[in-house]
Design an enzyme around this catalytic site. Structure first.
Site, mmCIF file in Angstrom:
data_model
loop_
_atom_site.group_PDB
_atom_site.id
_atom_site.type_symbol
_atom_site.label_atom_id
_atom_site.label_comp_id
_atom_site.label_asym_id
_atom_site.label_seq_id
_atom_site.Cartn_x
_atom_site.Cartn_y
_atom_site.Cartn_z
ATOM 1 N N LYS A 1 1.082 -1.079 -0.444
ATOM 2 C CA LYS A 1 0.061 0.323 0.112
ATOM 3 C C LYS A 1 0.719 0.904 0.111
ATOM 4 C CE LYS A 1 -1.562 1.427 4.192
ATOM 5 N NZ LYS A 1 -1.966 2.699 4.871
ATOM 6 N N ASN A 2 2.151 1.292 0.714
ATOM 7 C CA ASN A 2 2.543 2.543 1.530
ATOM 8 C C ASN A 2 3.857 2.949 0.104
ATOM 9 O OD1 ASN A 2 0.939 3.009 3.242
ATOM 10 N ND2 ASN A 2 2.608 2.186 4.963
ATOM 11 N N CYS B 1 -5.518 12.850 12.473
ATOM 12 C CA CYS B 1 -5.718 11.413 12.206
ATOM 13 C C CYS B 1 -6.406 10.643 13.896
ATOM 14 C CB CYS B 1 -5.157 10.103 11.945
ATOM 15 S SG CYS B 1 -3.668 10.051 12.654
ATOM 16 N N ARG C 1 -0.746 15.043 12.879
ATOM 17 C CA ARG C 1 0.122 14.598 11.983
ATOM 18 C C ARG C 1 0.813 15.686 11.206
ATOM 19 N NH1 ARG C 1 -1.644 9.312 10.097
ATOM 20 N NH2 ARG C 1 -0.036 8.761 8.693
ATOM 21 N N VAL D 1 3.007 18.763 8.894
ATOM 22 C CA VAL D 1 3.321 18.391 8.157
ATOM 23 C C VAL D 1 4.704 19.286 6.928
ATOM 24 C CG1 VAL D 1 1.558 17.128 6.285
ATOM 25 C CG2 VAL D 1 1.750 19.462 6.671
ATOM 26 N N ASP E 1 3.995 0.094 12.281
ATOM 27 C CA ASP E 1 2.344 0.045 11.823
ATOM 28 C C ASP E 1 2.729 -1.701 12.110
ATOM 29 O OD1 ASP E 1 2.616 1.019 8.682
ATOM 30 O OD2 ASP E 1 2.360 2.196 10.496
ATOM 31 N N ARG F 1 -8.825 -0.546 4.687
ATOM 32 C CA ARG F 1 -8.232 0.635 3.523
ATOM 33 C C ARG F 1 -6.819 0.349 3.475
ATOM 34 N NH1 ARG F 1 -7.644 6.360 7.154
ATOM 35 N NH2 ARG F 1 -5.767 6.713 5.380
HETATM 36 C C1 EPZ Z 1 4.091 6.652 6.599
HETATM 37 O O1 EPZ Z 1 3.128 8.135 7.294
HETATM 38 C C2 EPZ Z 1 3.038 5.574 6.153
HETATM 39 N N1 EPZ Z 1 2.148 5.789 5.080
HETATM 40 C C3 EPZ Z 1 2.516 5.507 7.713
HETATM 41 O O2 EPZ Z 1 2.019 4.347 7.775
HETATM 42 C C4 EPZ Z 1 3.705 4.925 8.611
HETATM 43 O O3 EPZ Z 1 2.950 4.585 9.978
HETATM 44 C C5 EPZ Z 1 4.335 6.054 8.777
HETATM 45 O O4 EPZ Z 1 5.497 6.564 7.437
HETATM 46 C C6 EPZ Z 1 6.459 5.744 9.902
HETATM 47 O O5 EPZ Z 1 6.476 4.598 8.953
HETATM 48 C C7 EPZ Z 1 2.764 6.127 3.938
HETATM 49 O O6 EPZ Z 1 3.370 5.810 3.645
HETATM 50 C C8 EPZ Z 1 0.988 6.123 3.328
HETATM 51 P P1 EPZ Z 1 6.087 10.099 8.084
HETATM 52 P P2 EPZ Z 1 4.295 9.458 7.007
HETATM 53 O O7 EPZ Z 1 6.530 11.140 8.587
HETATM 54 O O8 EPZ Z 1 5.104 9.442 5.921
HETATM 55 C C9 EPZ Z 1 7.038 13.108 12.540
HETATM 56 C C10 EPZ Z 1 -0.103 3.253 7.752
HETATM 57 O O9 EPZ Z 1 -0.678 2.476 8.844
HETATM 58 N N2 EPZ Z 1 6.986 14.465 10.866
HETATM 59 O O10 EPZ Z 1 7.703 9.058 8.297
HETATM 60 O O11 EPZ Z 1 2.557 10.125 7.368
HETATM 61 C C11 EPZ Z 1 5.585 12.814 12.309
HETATM 62 O O12 EPZ Z 1 4.884 12.886 13.084
HETATM 63 C C12 EPZ Z 1 0.784 4.379 8.177
HETATM 64 O O13 EPZ Z 1 0.187 1.985 6.938
HETATM 65 C C13 EPZ Z 1 7.034 15.338 11.015
HETATM 66 O O14 EPZ Z 1 7.084 15.970 12.712
HETATM 67 O O15 EPZ Z 1 5.249 9.131 8.069
HETATM 68 C C14 EPZ Z 1 6.368 11.510 12.814
HETATM 69 O O16 EPZ Z 1 6.301 11.494 14.603
HETATM 70 C C15 EPZ Z 1 0.032 5.273 9.533
HETATM 71 N N3 EPZ Z 1 6.873 16.466 10.474
HETATM 72 C C16 EPZ Z 1 7.589 11.115 11.971
HETATM 73 O O17 EPZ Z 1 7.656 11.862 11.610
HETATM 74 C C17 EPZ Z 1 5.884 16.177 8.829
HETATM 75 O O18 EPZ Z 1 6.204 17.200 7.893
HETATM 76 C C18 EPZ Z 1 7.073 10.015 10.579
HETATM 77 O O19 EPZ Z 1 6.231 10.494 10.147
HETATM 78 C C19 EPZ Z 1 6.266 14.530 9.268
HETATM 79 C C20 EPZ Z 1 6.585 14.193 9.179
#
Ligand code: EPZ
Length: 420
Positions: A22-23, A116, A121, A123, A304, A396
């Site tokens: 998926k990811n 969420c 979360r 960005v 995850d 999902r």
């Molecule tokens: C990806 O989400 C995955 N989703 C998530 O899987 C997964 O849990 C996550 O990576 C961590 O491995 C997809 O790939 C679609 P991150 P993402 O940015 O990219 C912080 C599932 O169950 N952060 O790596 O959104 C954030 O708060 C889903 O399949 C910032 O601070 O995760 C977190 O603590 C759920 N600022 C850490 O980084 C930002 O701009 C990691 O988040 C972005 C993130």
């Protein structure tokens, strides 16, 4: 809203074919915005999130068709550059269109994702990265509004390792003028798959698979086809299903090297695991040993899989501590696990799990994708009947979950219907 009805106590036995990741798919589809023409993504999973991303890109003019797990994309008609709130609030990964839109079309209007099930979360890393590449980015009325005549290569260092921000900025940098370096880039397999896809499209990326990516921007890219990597989290979920039920399950069409942190912990818990090329067989022990886990970035134990691990530890012979260092509040499944008889105490971002002899079936509520998976796993081993409500969360990220579980002996049925 559909629910699952599970009668626990069956040992799972047999073979399950794992679907595409998926990811990875959720990054590959937006990447197609970077070039004009037709792309084919094989081994694409048939999931709600893929349908959501597809409907977002269709609203921009992309033609998308999923047939026999081959996703065909035609980007020649893309003429809109907006990701509206309605889409983004359903799925945070919609923000992946930001980088490609600014890089190829010079503009993007993408809704901020909002929160969420388990909290904010942010960005900020996505926005700062696109800004560093020269885009003018403003936040207006809940939207990220970005403009750029042509992005320019830059040095970008992420304070926090972020899968999404790495993917977004990488997709922007490949069409920027000049060289970019992304330091502290995420090295999850899904980012490696995205990088490989971009290179097939003509991008110039060095350091793939490492946390330092060097990108030589090009003037344009061309369409490409790719076979999507297997879903390591679906695979991990089924390994835990075999372990928690005391069964013996073989997974087919996986990449064992993507599962090394989880398999190490399953071995510590007493499981026997045999690996051969793209297959893995897990034989559960008669009793699960308690094993502490700390969820962290790849190649560490994946966040995850944190909820699924708590389910397994809830019936272990002893106490374990499950900590999440990525999402400190990703524990909405714990109160529902306790309703199934688990003995769990939260201490900030760590769950202290005291194994119990038996879980007992109950009606429980899904709150998010991986929480739902953990409740299903618990239901497979709980005494009596467990009803897992709101399983649109499961749909999902898991293709035909109940069918795959039934094929290895689980007593699980999907019951369609509205709010129960
Ligand atoms: C990806 O989400 C995955 N989703 C998530 O899987 C997964 O849990 C996550 O990576 C961590 O491995 C997809 O790939 C679609 P991150 P993402 O940015 O990219 C912080 C599932 O169950 N952060 O790596 O959104 C954030 O708060 C889903 O399949 C910032 O601070 O995760 C977190 O603590 C759920 N600022 C850490 O980084 C930002 O701009 C990691 O988040 C972005 C993130």
């Amino acid at each position: 809203m559909d629910k699952f009805i599970i009668n626990g106590g069956r040992k799972l036995n047999g073979t399950v074919t794992i679907s595409g990741a998926k990811n990875a798919t959720l990054a590959l589809i937006p990447a197609a915005l970077l070039a004009s023409g037709t792309f084919r993504l094989s081994n694409t999973p048939d999931l709600r999130d893929v349908a959501t991303m597809s409907s977002l890109l269709r609203s921009m003019g992309m033609r998308i068709d999923l047939k026999d797990h081959v996703l065909t994309l035609d980007t020649t008609g893309v003429n809109k550059h907006v990701a509206p709130y309605e889409h983004v609030k359903k799925m945070r990964a919609s923000i992946y269109v930001l980088g490609p839109l600014v890089a190829r079309y010079g503009r993007a209007k993408v809704s901020l994702p909002g929160g969420c099930a388990w909290g904010p979360r942010p960005v900020n890393l996505h926005i700062e990265g696109i800004r560093k590449l020269g885009a003018d980015v403003k936040l207006e009325r809940g939207y990220i509004v970005a403009k750029a005549t042509r992005l320019a290569g830059a040095q970008i260092h992420f304070d926090v390792s972020s899968v999404g921000a790495t993917g977004n900025v990488l997709m922007a940098a490949v069409l920027a003028k000049g060289t970019s370096v992304i330091d502290n880039a995420a090295i999850e397999p899904e980012i490696e798959a995205l990088s490989g896809f971009l290179v097939k499209m003509g991008a110039k990326i060095d350091g793939i698979g490492t946390n330092r990516l060097e990108i030589e921007g090009v003037d344009d890219l061309h369409p490409a086809d790719i076979d999507t990597i297997p879903d390591r989290i679906e695979a991990g979920t089924f390994l835990v299903a075999a372990a928690i039920t005391g069964g013996s399950v073989t997974l087919d069409r996986i990449k064992p090297e993507h599962l090394s942190a989880l398999t190490a912990k399953l071995l510590d818990a007493g499981c026997t695991i045999n690996v051969e090329s793209s297959r893995m067989k897990l034989q559960a022990p008669s009793a699960i040993r308690p094993v502490d886990v700390t969820a962290t970035i790849y190649p560490g134990f994946p966040t995850d899989m944190q909820a699924q691990w708590i389910a397994l530890m809830s019936i272990a012979k002893g106490t374990s501590i499950v900590t999440d260092t990525i999402y400190l509040d990703r524990f909405k499944h714990v109160p529902e696990m306790i309703r199934l008889g688990a003995d769990i105490e939260m201490k900030e971002n760590a769950a202290v799990v005291r194994g119990v002899a038996q879980l007992t079936g109950a009606k429980v509520m899904s709150t998010d994708l991986r929480a739902s998976a953990s409740l299903i796993l618990a239901g497979l081993v709980a005494e009596g009947t467990t009803e897992v409500l709101r399983i649109y969360h499961i749909d999902r990220g898991y293709e035909a979950m109940e069918t795959k579980l039934q094929s290895v002996g689980a007593d699980i049925q999907r019951v369609a219907g509205d709010e129960f």
